[in-house]
Design an enzyme around this catalytic site. Structure first.
Site, PDB file in Angstrom:
ATOM      1  N   GLU A 199      26.452 -45.234  -7.355  1.00 62.34           N
ATOM      2  CA  GLU A 199      26.658 -43.791  -7.510  1.00 62.34           C
ATOM      3  C   GLU A 199      25.360 -43.005  -7.364  1.00 62.34           C
ATOM      4  OE1 GLU A 199      28.687 -43.468 -11.260  1.00 62.34           O
ATOM      5  OE2 GLU A 199      30.583 -44.179 -10.423  1.00 62.34           O
ATOM      6  N   GLU A 280      30.547 -41.609 -23.202  1.00 59.64           N
ATOM      7  CA  GLU A 280      31.829 -42.079 -22.648  1.00 59.64           C
ATOM      8  C   GLU A 280      32.012 -43.553 -23.005  1.00 59.64           C
ATOM      9  OE1 GLU A 280      32.236 -40.852 -18.514  1.00 59.64           O
ATOM     10  OE2 GLU A 280      33.419 -42.638 -18.046  1.00 59.64           O
ATOM     11  N   ARG A 360      34.621 -41.829  -8.580  1.00 60.43           N
ATOM     12  CA  ARG A 360      34.617 -43.245  -8.910  1.00 60.43           C
ATOM     13  C   ARG A 360      33.438 -43.888  -8.188  1.00 60.43           C
ATOM     14  NH1 ARG A 360      39.928 -45.639 -11.114  1.00 60.43           N
ATOM     15  NH2 ARG A 360      38.212 -46.746 -12.089  1.00 60.43           N
TER      16      ARG A 360
HETATM   17  P1  PGA Z   1      34.443 -47.024 -11.776  1.00 57.13           P
HETATM   18  O1  PGA Z   1      33.598 -46.577 -13.021  1.00 57.13           O
HETATM   19  O2  PGA Z   1      33.621 -48.125 -11.188  1.00 57.13           O
HETATM   20  O3  PGA Z   1      35.714 -47.541 -12.367  1.00 57.13           O
HETATM   21  O4  PGA Z   1      34.656 -45.884 -10.862  1.00 57.13           O
HETATM   22  C1  PGA Z   1      33.082 -45.354 -13.264  1.00 57.13           C
HETATM   23  C2  PGA Z   1      33.151 -45.085 -14.717  1.00 57.13           C
HETATM   24  O5  PGA Z   1      33.266 -46.029 -15.542  1.00 57.13           O
HETATM   25  O6  PGA Z   1      33.130 -43.924 -15.099  1.00 57.13           O
HETATM   26 ZN    ZN Z   2      33.471 -44.525 -17.321  1.00 51.32          ZN
END
Ligand code: PGA
Ligand code: ZN
Length: 415
Positions: A199, A280, A360
């Site tokens: 990301e 989170e 994501r």
């Molecule tokens: P993901 O995770 O890899 O499922 O998109 C992102 C997240 O945990 O916020």
């Molecule tokens: Zn998350």
């Protein structure tokens, strides 16, 4: 709703930002096209619907061509109607025949075609109110966990969250400033920056508190320089470090194993020490009780459920009843349709939970979640800071802010 009828549905294989297979859907109504794809997660929640059927994208494409297309061609461009048909076609509770990613791509492509047929932006097509609130961008600066390789932090995401700024543009710019400042500080301290994760966050071999210290310093400097108020946050994605057998959270780099009670104390300690604005998934995805305890014992901090709620109406209802968290991640492909995701956001809002519409780790190059966040009046959008597929969403919000003009006002986060 619209009078245009769907005349054709096409499905094809494309790739997401990680280079993994993804489905792309074209919904065509007369001469109007709605085209959309779906992102994919790496640190997925146990309660998410299945992304694709067992045979993957190939089987999903076949299913769309053989089963879905004959059922939706001829229907009006009406998202709710199409979503009902998708549930009729796949009656499983986890969308295992169609896949949540396929369902979401169809749902979204229908909405885009609907907006195009009326010649209006997607956010205003989807919006059920005439509010013009723009969300604050939540972005990850340092990242590890499932989104990175090599020497990395134990915690998945170290985030920055602007909480007061005049415009979206200045908030997003401040986030980019923090990302740059962190790189400078890391260099000065001689920390080996291995690169960026899925990301766009820096991947560094730091212990939890070391990373938080550097991020804090970067935030206060950028805050002073820009006048944008910034808080820091974490996505602990705690299910990914939870050992179900041993019943401990394993912090490899920090060289610690922590039981549930210890984890609650640790989270509260970090929240106080670093004045965290956002946390989170501080505990694993079955732990409503520990979520409630953390929510009760912190104040002025958003406690957000991602893997805990998985955009699922029943799970958010349980969370509200148990006072677990005060914020909720909205990832439509976790549940499969725009209608379901919208319902989760609505119920959350009624209970004063802050909705965080989220990208994501494996993203599409589209920018629809920017429109969705505005349409749902979500106070926060989580979308990363760097990388083409992340920037597409940031830049789209800049355009949306321009379209809203004088009406545009920044959302209220409440912290
Ligand atoms: P993901 O995770 O890899 O499922 O998109 C992102 C997240 O945990 O916020
Ligand atoms: Zn998350």
């Amino acid at each position: 709703m619209d009078n245009s009828q769907i005349t054709q549905v096409k499905a094809r294989k494309i790739f997401d930002s990680r280079g993994k297979e993804a489905i792309e859907i074209d919904v065509i109504a007369s001469h109007v096209l709605g085209r959309s794809s779906s992102p994919s997660g790496a640190s997925t929640g146990r309660w998410e619907v299945r992304s694709y059927p067992n045979g993957g994208v190939k089987e999903a494409i076949r299913f769309v061509e053989d089963v879905v297309s004959p059922k939706i061609v001829g229907i009006e461009l009406d998202v709710k109607q199409i979503d009902l048909v998708l549930h009729e076609i796949d009656k499983s509770t986890d969308f295992s025949r169609l896949g949540g990613n396929t369902a979401y791509a169809i749902s979204l492509a229908t909405a885009i075609a609907g907006a195009n047929s009326r010649g209006v932006p997607l956010f205003s097509y989807l919006s059920e109110s005439n509010q013009s609130e723009v969300p604050y961008p939540l972005g990850n600066v340092i990242g590890g966990g499932m989104h990175a390789r090599g020497g990395k932090t134990d915690i998945q995401e170290f985030l920055v969250l602007p909480t007061k700024s005049e415009t979206f543009v200045s908030a997003a710019e401040a986030n980019m400033g923090v990302h740059r400042k962190v790189a400078n500080l890391l260099e000065k301290k001689g920390v080996d920056v291995s690169g960026r994760g899925d990301e766009g966050a820096w991947v560094v071999p730091l212990e939890t508190e070391q990373a938080l210290e550097i991020l804090s310093e970067a935030c206060s400097r950028v805050s002073d320089e820009t006048g944008v108020k910034l808080r820091i946050g974490l996505d602990m994605a705690a299910s990914t470090i939870w050992d179900e057998q041993e019943k401990v959270y394993i912090y490899q780099r920090d060289k610690r194993k922590i039981h549930e009670d210890g984890q609650i104390d640790f989270v509260i300690e970090l929240a106080n020490k670093f004045h965290l604005g956002y946390i989170e998934d501080p505990v694993h995805e079955e732990s409503f009780e520990a979520f409630s305890e953390i929510t009760a014992k912190t104040s002025n901090t958003l406690i957000c459920g991602d893997d805990l709620f998985t955009t699922n109406v029943e799970r958010i209802k349980r969370g509200i009843a148990e006072k677990a968290g005060n914020a909720v991640i909205i990832k439509p492909n976790q549940i499969g349709t725009l209608t379901d995701a919208t319902q989760t956001a609505k119920i959350s809002k009624q209970a004063n939970y802050i909705s965080v519409v989220s990208h994501r780790s494996g993203e599409s190059c589209g920018s629809e979640i920017s429109h969705l966040a505005v349409a749902l009046t979500a106070p926060i959008i989580k979308l990363g800071i760097l990388g083409g597929e992340r920037m597409a969403k940031i830049n789209e919000l800049i355009r949306i802010e321009e379209i809203l003009g004088e009406e545009a006002k920044m959302a209220k986060i409440g912290i």
